[in-house]
Each structure stands twice: as structure tokens, then as C-alpha cells.
Design a protein around this motif. Structure first.
Motif, PDB file in Angstrom:
ATOM      1  N   SER A 296       0.865  -1.178   0.000  1.00 25.00           N
ATOM      2  CA  SER A 296       0.000   0.000   0.000  1.00 25.00           C
ATOM      3  C   SER A 296       0.903   1.230   0.000  1.00 25.00           C
ATOM      4  N   PRO A 297       0.804   2.102  -0.995  1.00 31.59           N
ATOM      5  CA  PRO A 297       1.744   3.229  -1.125  1.00 31.59           C
ATOM      6  C   PRO A 297       1.450   4.341  -0.117  1.00 31.59           C
ATOM      7  N   PRO A 298       2.348   5.328  -0.016  1.00 34.47           N
ATOM      8  CA  PRO A 298       2.160   6.416   0.957  1.00 34.47           C
ATOM      9  C   PRO A 298       1.045   7.388   0.607  1.00 34.47           C
ATOM     10  N   GLU A 299       0.607   7.392  -0.656  1.00 33.53           N
ATOM     11  CA  GLU A 299      -0.512   8.243  -1.065  1.00 33.53           C
ATOM     12  C   GLU A 299      -1.554   7.398  -1.777  1.00 33.53           C
ATOM     13  N   LYS A 300      -2.743   7.953  -1.894  1.00 32.28           N
ATOM     14  CA  LYS A 300      -3.882   7.185  -2.411  1.00 32.28           C
ATOM     15  C   LYS A 300      -3.763   6.915  -3.909  1.00 32.28           C
ATOM     16  N   ILE A 301      -4.003   5.668  -4.305  1.00 30.99           N
ATOM     17  CA  ILE A 301      -4.113   5.285  -5.710  1.00 30.99           C
ATOM     18  C   ILE A 301      -5.521   5.649  -6.187  1.00 30.99           C
ATOM     19  N   THR A 302      -5.607   6.287  -7.348  1.00 28.74           N
ATOM     20  CA  THR A 302      -6.907   6.783  -7.815  1.00 28.74           C
ATOM     21  C   THR A 302      -7.397   6.074  -9.072  1.00 28.74           C
ATOM     22  N   VAL A 303      -6.633   5.132  -9.586  1.00 29.23           N
ATOM     23  CA  VAL A 303      -6.997   4.508 -10.861  1.00 29.23           C
ATOM     24  C   VAL A 303      -6.869   2.991 -10.747  1.00 29.23           C
ATOM     25  N   TYR A 304      -7.795   2.277 -11.390  1.00 34.67           N
ATOM     26  CA  TYR A 304      -7.642   0.830 -11.525  1.00 34.67           C
ATOM     27  C   TYR A 304      -6.903   0.576 -12.832  1.00 34.67           C
ATOM     28  N   PHE A 305      -5.790  -0.132 -12.744  1.00 37.61           N
ATOM     29  CA  PHE A 305      -4.932  -0.308 -13.918  1.00 37.61           C
ATOM     30  C   PHE A 305      -4.342  -1.706 -13.888  1.00 37.61           C
TER      31      PHE A 305
ATOM     32  N   GLU B 285      -6.516  14.776 -10.472  1.00 36.94           N
ATOM     33  CA  GLU B 285      -5.873  15.129  -9.209  1.00 36.94           C
ATOM     34  C   GLU B 285      -5.308  16.546  -9.230  1.00 36.94           C
ATOM     35  N   LYS B 286      -5.509  17.246 -10.358  1.00 37.46           N
ATOM     36  CA  LYS B 286      -5.030  18.618 -10.543  1.00 37.46           C
ATOM     37  C   LYS B 286      -3.508  18.716 -10.384  1.00 37.46           C
ATOM     38  N   LYS B 287      -2.798  17.694 -10.852  1.00 34.25           N
ATOM     39  CA  LYS B 287      -1.341  17.672 -10.795  1.00 34.25           C
ATOM     40  C   LYS B 287      -0.697  18.002 -12.136  1.00 34.25           C
ATOM     41  N   MET B 288      -1.470  17.952 -13.207  1.00 36.55           N
ATOM     42  CA  MET B 288      -0.905  18.223 -14.526  1.00 36.55           C
ATOM     43  C   MET B 288      -1.040  19.706 -14.847  1.00 36.55           C
ATOM     44  N   LYS B 289       0.121  20.362 -15.045  1.00 36.31           N
ATOM     45  CA  LYS B 289       0.118  21.803 -15.262  1.00 36.31           C
ATOM     46  C   LYS B 289      -0.113  22.185 -16.706  1.00 36.31           C
ATOM     47  N   GLY B 290       0.234  21.297 -17.628  1.00 35.43           N
ATOM     48  CA  GLY B 290       0.056  21.598 -19.040  1.00 35.43           C
ATOM     49  C   GLY B 290       0.491  20.410 -19.884  1.00 35.43           C
TER      50      GLY B 290
END
Length: 358
Positions: A101-110, A205-210
Motif C-alpha cells: 500500500s503506497p504512501p498516497e492514495k491510488i486513484t486509478v484501476y490499472f 488530481e489537478k497535478k498536470m500543469k500543461g
């Protein structure tokens, strides 16, 4: 698993590669029923029986079986989700399976079996969250990648088959032209679907700037003007579109360096410019470059060190903490930066630019 442990594991996972698509990567977000995941894996195991090459078939079936064995005892997906990587190293015949289980939440099933492990959904958990999408498109070839901090990562190269125009004349010519254009459109659609799959988790997740979009011909314009990607991705595409000569990793680097004006204050651009400046001062031998542990420590103590480039995993990486305390701009670079090996082998893993001569 904490971030430092994850960083170490990601480096290990990146070392693995295979000549066939046998390395299994699985991401499970919180809330996903384990029973559903197990059913999906059993279906994939059934499909894998159709693989013609025995060694490839056996390797895929072994990876899926290992994943099923590790998931079966689990009643509920942890709050941050689960990541699972299983596969055989064909060179050493070593088999490993990691689940955590990673330190931050997984948001996608892949789920995917590929020639390498897909670690891209974990990268931003150990890196700064400054992400740009990279897309190179031509009529029958495309590359998808990410620019994250000082790293350029190639996610996938896609090849299609779109024949050139035929010169038969008459109705036959028009019919063939329609078929070719349909094949072209289908290829752009395939590229768009893959772009959505890779980029939307970061967008949500609003992490992509462009997003940078480029290519050698008109395909990049057709891709941009058509409805091939989610509208949220299209809204992030930066202008102007970039004219390029290459695909693959070389093309991604070319696109980033040609986009300096729209990537202001982006760390990859900053470190490349800094390395160019360091090379300039080295050539002039003007005393404004410092390297060697003792000399760098002296420059730090005097407040003379303006910028420091440190090769990741080198002993010199420890210098970065003290340098930052004195207001030095520090860039820790990995092997994705072409000059990383030059910094590591020639200067012991660290080289800096001085504010003034000492």
C-alpha cells in the motif's frame, strides 16, 4: 510503505525488463472489491492461454497466479489502495512479486502485462508534483510521455499502419483515399484513447500543469483540432504546437527544449540551462565553477555557492541539504538527464556555480 522505501523499490522495479509482455503491473484503488479484481485476473489467466510462445505464456500465467495468491487472503483494499508487480527476469530467471500500500492514495484501476513494469502512477508520490504531459504524433507513429521535475519519462511508443496515397485515378482512387483517411483517423483515435488513460488520473488530481503536443507534420494539428482526447486534456495543451524531427525519448527531449518559452521556471529547463552555463564557465576557466567535496563544502560555508547539481544516488547527494540551508539552488538529477553520467563520473557526483570567485 513510506516515501523513501517506495523510492528505493521504484529504482529496483525500473531495472526489470523482458523481451515479451510478461511483467504484470496492477493498481487497485480503495473501495474496489477484491472479489472483482480476482475475477478480472482469472479472466486474464484464461485469455493468456491463447499466447502461442510457450515461455511467454508460462511467464504470464505464473505472474497472474502469483498476483491471485497474494490477493486472495485480503478482505479489503487498504485506505491508500494496493500496488502489485509480478514477473520473471528472463536474463536471470529470477521471479519476484511485490505487493504494498503506497504512501498516497491510488486513484486509478490499472492492469497490464508489458515488457517493463508500469511505475508511472507511483512516481509523483516520491517526486515533486510538477507534471507536464508530452505527446508526439505523426500519421502512423506516436510517443506519449511525462515531464516531472528534472525527469522526462517515456510512457509508450505507438506504431500504426497508414499507407501513403495511391494514384489509380477515378472512383477507385477516391475509394482508396477514403479507406486511407479512415485508417488515419482510427490511428489518431487510438492515440487519443491512450493519452486519456495515461493523463486523466493526473488531470483529475489537478497535478498536470500543461501538455506539450508536437510532431513532424500536420498530424499534430489534426490531432489537436479533432475530438480525440477528453476536453479537460485538450484545454491543457499549450500553444504553439511544436515542430519536431524525432519520435521516442529523443523527440520528447527535443520538444521540451524547444518549449522553453512556455515552460518558464520548470526544473528540467532550469537544470539544462544551468549545465550549459557551467560548461561555458569551465571552458573559460574563470573560477566560477566548483567541484570536489571539500571545495563545495568550503563554498557552502562562505555563502558563495549559487547553484548545485547533484547526481542522484551519489555520495555527494548529502551535500544538498547543507547547500539548501545557505540559499543555494539545488538540483538532484537522475540518469534521465543526459549529463547525469558526466556529473557523476567526471566530478564525483556534484558540480556547482559560484556567486563569486573564492
Amino acid at each position: 510503505m513510506n516515501k523513501q522505501e517506495l523510492k528505493v523499490l521504484l529504482k529496483e522495479l525500473k531495472k526489470w525488463s523482458a523481451p515479451a509482455t510478461v511483467l504484470l503491473s496492477l493498481y487497485i484503488p480503495p473501495g474496489r472489491p477484491i472479489a472483482d479484481v480476482l475475477n478480472n485476473l482469472r479472466q486474464e489467466a484464461s485469455i493468456s492461454q491463447n499466447i502461442k510462445l510457450k515461455r511467454t505464456r508460462d511467464a504470464v500465467e505464473t505472474a497472474i497466479s502469483a498476483a491471485i495468491d497474494r490477493l486472495t487472503p485480503i478482505n479489503k483494499v487498504p485506505d491508500n489502495g494496493l500496488a502489485l508487480f509480478c514477473g520473471e527476469n528472463f536474463d536471470t530467471e529470477d521471479f519476484k512479486c511485490y505487493m504494498f500500500s503506497p504512501p498516497e492514495k491510488i486513484t486509478v484501476y490499472f492492469y497490464r502485462t508489458d515488457k517493463t513494469f508500469h511505475t508511472e502512477f507511483l512516481e509523483d508520490m516520491v517526486e515533486e508534483n510538477e507534471i507536464y504531459g508530452l505527446i508526439i504524433v505523426e500519421r502512423d507513429e506516436a510517443t506519449i510521455g511525462l515531464l516531472r521535475g528534472t525527469k522526462i519519462q517515456e510512457l509508450e511508443e505507438i506504431e500504426g499502419f497508414v499507407p501513403g496515397k495511391h494514384m489509380m485515378g477515378g472512383q477507385s482512387q477516391r475509394r482508396i483515399d477514403r479507406i486511407i483517411e479512415e485508417m488515419y483517423g482510427n490511428f489518431l483515435k487510438e492515440v487519443g484513447e491512450k493519452v486519456n488513460a495515461y493523463f486523466l488520473p493526473y488531470v483529475e488530481e489537478k497535478k498536470m500543469k500543461g501538455i506539450l503536443l508536437g510532431g513532424p507534420g500536420y498530424a499534430k494539428n489534426d490531432f489537436y483540432e479533432g475530438d480525440y482526447v477528453d476536453y479537460r486534456i485538450k484545454n491543457l495543451i499549450l500553444q504553439p504546437l511544436v515542430d519536431l524531427g524525432d519520435q521516442g525519448e529523443a523527440g520528447l527531449r527535443e520538444m521540451v527544449m524547444k518549449s522553453k518559452d512556455v515552460l518558464k521556471n520548470q526544473k528540467y529547463i532550469e537544470v539544462e540551462d544551468l549545465l550549459d552555463e557551467i560548461k561555458y564557465h569551465l571552458a573559460k576557466d574563470d573560477g566560477l565553477v566548483v567541484y570536489g567535496k571539500e571545495e563545495i563544502e568550503k563554498a557552502i560555508s562562505l555563502g558563495a555557492l549559487d547553484s548545485l547539481v547533484v547526481s542522484e544516488d551519489s555520495e555527494a547527494e548529502k551535500l544538498s541539504t547543507e547547500a539548501e540551508k545557505m540559499g543555494t539552488k539545488v538540483y538532484v538529477i537522475s540518469d534521465e538527464i543526459p549529463e547525469a553520467e558526466w556529473v557523476r563520473k567526471t566530478f564525483g557526483g556534484a558540480i556547482g556555480k559560484l556567486r563569486f570567485r573564492i
